[in-house]
Design an enzyme around this catalytic site. Structure first.
Site, mmCIF file in Angstrom:
data_model
loop_
_atom_site.group_PDB
_atom_site.id
_atom_site.type_symbol
_atom_site.label_atom_id
_atom_site.label_comp_id
_atom_site.label_asym_id
_atom_site.label_seq_id
_atom_site.Cartn_x
_atom_site.Cartn_y
_atom_site.Cartn_z
ATOM 1 N N GLU A 274 62.976 24.092 81.992
ATOM 2 C CA GLU A 274 63.673 24.763 80.896
ATOM 3 C C GLU A 274 62.834 25.937 80.396
ATOM 4 O O GLU A 274 62.475 25.991 79.210
ATOM 5 C CB GLU A 274 63.904 23.768 79.751
ATOM 6 C CG GLU A 274 64.682 22.525 80.158
ATOM 7 C CD GLU A 274 64.635 21.419 79.095
ATOM 8 O OE1 GLU A 274 63.972 21.595 78.050
ATOM 9 O OE2 GLU A 274 65.260 20.378 79.328
ATOM 10 N N PRO A 275 62.504 26.892 81.252
ATOM 11 C CA PRO A 275 61.670 27.997 80.777
ATOM 12 C C PRO A 275 62.474 28.936 79.887
ATOM 13 O O PRO A 275 63.652 29.197 80.143
ATOM 14 C CB PRO A 275 61.262 28.709 82.077
ATOM 15 C CG PRO A 275 62.398 28.450 83.016
ATOM 16 C CD PRO A 275 62.908 27.071 82.675
ATOM 17 N N ARG A 313 58.363 36.439 64.134
ATOM 18 C CA ARG A 313 57.247 35.709 64.755
ATOM 19 C C ARG A 313 55.892 35.946 64.075
ATOM 20 O O ARG A 313 55.147 34.986 63.863
ATOM 21 C CB ARG A 313 57.170 36.020 66.257
ATOM 22 C CG ARG A 313 58.467 35.668 67.013
ATOM 23 C CD ARG A 313 58.278 35.615 68.521
ATOM 24 N NE ARG A 313 57.425 34.521 68.892
ATOM 25 C CZ ARG A 313 56.171 34.636 69.224
ATOM 26 N NH1 ARG A 313 55.609 35.822 69.289
ATOM 27 N NH2 ARG A 313 55.456 33.577 69.512
ATOM 28 N N CYS A 344 61.127 42.624 50.903
ATOM 29 C CA CYS A 344 60.314 42.334 49.711
ATOM 30 C C CYS A 344 59.607 40.987 49.820
ATOM 31 O O CYS A 344 59.934 40.034 49.105
ATOM 32 C CB CYS A 344 61.204 42.365 48.474
ATOM 33 S SG CYS A 344 62.112 43.900 48.402
ATOM 34 N N TYR A 373 62.679 34.812 71.398
ATOM 35 C CA TYR A 373 62.587 34.371 69.998
ATOM 36 C C TYR A 373 62.506 35.562 69.036
ATOM 37 O O TYR A 373 61.873 35.480 67.987
ATOM 38 C CB TYR A 373 61.387 33.419 69.804
ATOM 39 C CG TYR A 373 61.426 32.256 70.769
ATOM 40 C CD1 TYR A 373 62.408 31.281 70.646
ATOM 41 C CD2 TYR A 373 60.532 32.153 71.828
ATOM 42 C CE1 TYR A 373 62.485 30.220 71.541
ATOM 43 C CE2 TYR A 373 60.599 31.100 72.733
ATOM 44 C CZ TYR A 373 61.582 30.139 72.578
ATOM 45 O OH TYR A 373 61.655 29.098 73.463
HETATM 46 N N1 LLP Z 1 62.979 23.082 76.161
HETATM 47 C C1 LLP Z 1 62.960 22.623 74.912
HETATM 48 C C2 LLP Z 1 63.463 21.259 74.642
HETATM 49 C C3 LLP Z 1 62.471 23.429 73.856
HETATM 50 O O1 LLP Z 1 62.454 22.948 72.615
HETATM 51 C C4 LLP Z 1 62.000 24.726 74.142
HETATM 52 C C5 LLP Z 1 61.485 25.583 73.072
HETATM 53 C C6 LLP Z 1 62.056 25.183 75.479
HETATM 54 C C7 LLP Z 1 62.542 24.328 76.459
HETATM 55 C C8 LLP Z 1 61.603 26.554 75.881
HETATM 56 O O2 LLP Z 1 60.246 26.729 75.686
HETATM 57 P P1 LLP Z 1 59.512 28.063 76.200
HETATM 58 O O3 LLP Z 1 59.546 28.051 77.707
HETATM 59 O O4 LLP Z 1 60.253 29.221 75.651
HETATM 60 O O5 LLP Z 1 58.144 27.953 75.654
HETATM 61 N N2 LLP Z 1 60.298 30.239 68.037
HETATM 62 C C9 LLP Z 1 59.010 29.972 68.637
HETATM 63 C C10 LLP Z 1 59.140 29.137 69.888
HETATM 64 C C11 LLP Z 1 59.886 27.847 69.664
HETATM 65 C C12 LLP Z 1 60.100 27.058 70.930
HETATM 66 C C13 LLP Z 1 61.084 25.977 70.713
HETATM 67 N N3 LLP Z 1 61.410 25.203 71.864
HETATM 68 C C14 LLP Z 1 58.285 31.269 68.902
HETATM 69 O O6 LLP Z 1 58.788 32.331 68.554
HETATM 70 O O7 LLP Z 1 57.156 31.251 69.426
#
Ligand code: LLP
Length: 419
Positions: A274-275, A313, A344, A373
């Protein structure tokens, strides 16, 4: 690698001049490179070539339908966490048999929509969710394909707020509870428990936490099989970090893949990934214009027209994003700025104490690595309309989400008839 580079001192997104585009579209806006999205998808798939994994792009990272269409055409499935994301994935043409549904709080309506669509897998995170899904599937005369998300109690991730695999986090079924819940699930007629799922965090910068968690998962699969559970899928979630320019680069997908192949080859399971960030993070930038340069008592502020409501972020995770001028000015003296938005709140900043070539009002800046994100976490705080998203393809571009007018925003609101 991405397709944003200077040509004769001007920033290009593929073959599109970013400053010219900014003049046409108006700032601020998100700008995505299609070639970069495709490349990252291909790099990931190539790393696992020969193993036929399901690469389910984590839609939460960037859910624009055009972006999803690009990734769909590269073979991506989708990892969704809401009914809305499920509808987006289907609308983008992603086949239901390539969709997995994650998240701790799936509602009955959301589970129903996913059962109707015939998705590949529910990643179930608790005993009550398992019971609810089983009951619903029985009512609908269906069998829900399920993996239980187990929590390996491994600390990982670029920030406390994006670490998910520790025992104090809300995610997943605890390790101690897992075998018992699998045993219960086997008795349920509405679910078919075929997999183990885990996701330990995001922006993970080294392989050690992956190794710790995935080794535990491999052992769990052996234990479950000994218990008589037919496990043939292993969902390893997302989490692989990307270079943001401030720290040592995270592991290459090839090294991540080599580790996983080593740990999982003896298991004979279908791998699911799940990237999110790794696919789209460096495929997007946020283009913004300097409104004022303000000399404070202690600091110099670059006040730009994008703000925390557009990219939260830095405010939320102290995240670093490189900031570069859209038109290079290397002869200019370097200055140290706090780069801030007009909202603000003191947390409305993109960078603090950042050295940049001197900039003046009207200059354009690009906030790099904003493709994951970014737009998805935007809000209309301070009644700032959501900013457009633009996709570049060679020398072409298209607005893939338009900027709403304030009237568009008002149109959802109504005063009650007693006012
Ligand atoms: N699978 C699940 C169950 C997840 O909760 C997430 C991310 C992913 C896959 C994907 O993860 P990635 O490959 O993108 O690292 N808003 C935060 C990141 C929150 C991630 C939440 N879950 C930021 O801006 O850094």
């Amino acid at each position: 690698m991405h397709h944003f580079e200077y040509r004769n001192g001007r920033l290009y997104a593929e073959d599109v001049d970013v400053a010219a585009l900014a003049g046409e579209i108006g700032t601020p806006f998100y700008l995505y490179s299609e070639a970069t999205l495709r490349r990252h998808m291909q790099v990931f798939q190539k790393a696992f070539a020969g193993t036929d994994p399901l690469v389910a792009f984590s839609v939460k990272a960037n859910s624009n339908i055009a972006v999803l269409k690009v990734l769909q055409s590269e073979g991506a499935g989708a990892d969704v966490v809401s009914g809305g994301e499920l509808m987006r994935a289907l609308k983008a043409g992603i086949a239901p048999e390539k969709i997995v549904f994650s998240g701790v709080g799936k509602t009955r309506d959301e589970m129903k929509a996913a059962l109707d669509a015939g998705i590949y897998q529910f990643n179930v995170e608790s005993a009550p969710e398992l019971e609810a899904l089983n009951a619903l599937a029985l009512e609908m005369n269906k069998t829900a394909p399920v993996a239980l998300r187990v929590n390996p109690d491994v600390a990982a991730g670029g920030h406390d707020k994006i670490s998910t695999g520790r025992k104090e986090d809300k995610f997943g079924v605890s390790w101690g509870e897992a075998r018992g819940l699998y045993a219960k699930a086997r008795e349920m007629k509405g679910v078919d428990v075929a997999g183990v799922d885990l996701h330990i965090g995001s922006q993970i910068a080294d392989l050690a936490p992956f190794e710790a968690a995935f080794s535990k998962a491999a052992q769990l699969i052996a234990d479950l099989r000994a218990d008589g559970c037919a496990i043939d899928r292993l969902d390893l979630g997302g989490g692989l970090g990307i270079p943001y320019g401030n720290a040592a680069p995270p592991p290459h997908p090839d090294d991540y893949a080599a580790l996983i192949k080593r740990l999982t080859a003896p298991l004979d399971v279908r791998l699911i990934f799940e990237p999110g960030r790794m696919i789209c993070g460096n495929a997007g930038i946020l283009v913004t214009r300097v409104i004022y340069v303000k000399q404070g008592v202690a600091r110099k502020f670059l006040i730009v027209d994008a703000a925390m409501n557009d990219l939260i972020r830095p405010a939320l995770y102290d995240a670093h994003h490189d900031i570069i001028p859209v038109v290079q000015n290397d002869d200019a003296p370097r200055e140290t700025y706090d780069v801030v938005g007009p909202v603000c709140e003191s947390s409305d900043f993109f960078a603090k104490g950042r050295a940049l070539p001197e900039m003046k009002a009207g200059d354009l800046a690009a906030v790099m690595s904003a493709g994951a994100y970014g737009a998805v976490q935007a809000s209309q705080y301070n009644t700032r309309p959501l900013i457009p998203e633009v996709l570049v393809h060679g020398d072409r571009h298209a607005i893939i989400r338009r900027r709403p007018s304030v009237e568009d925003i008002f149109s959802l609101e109504a005063a009650p008839d007693w006012l």
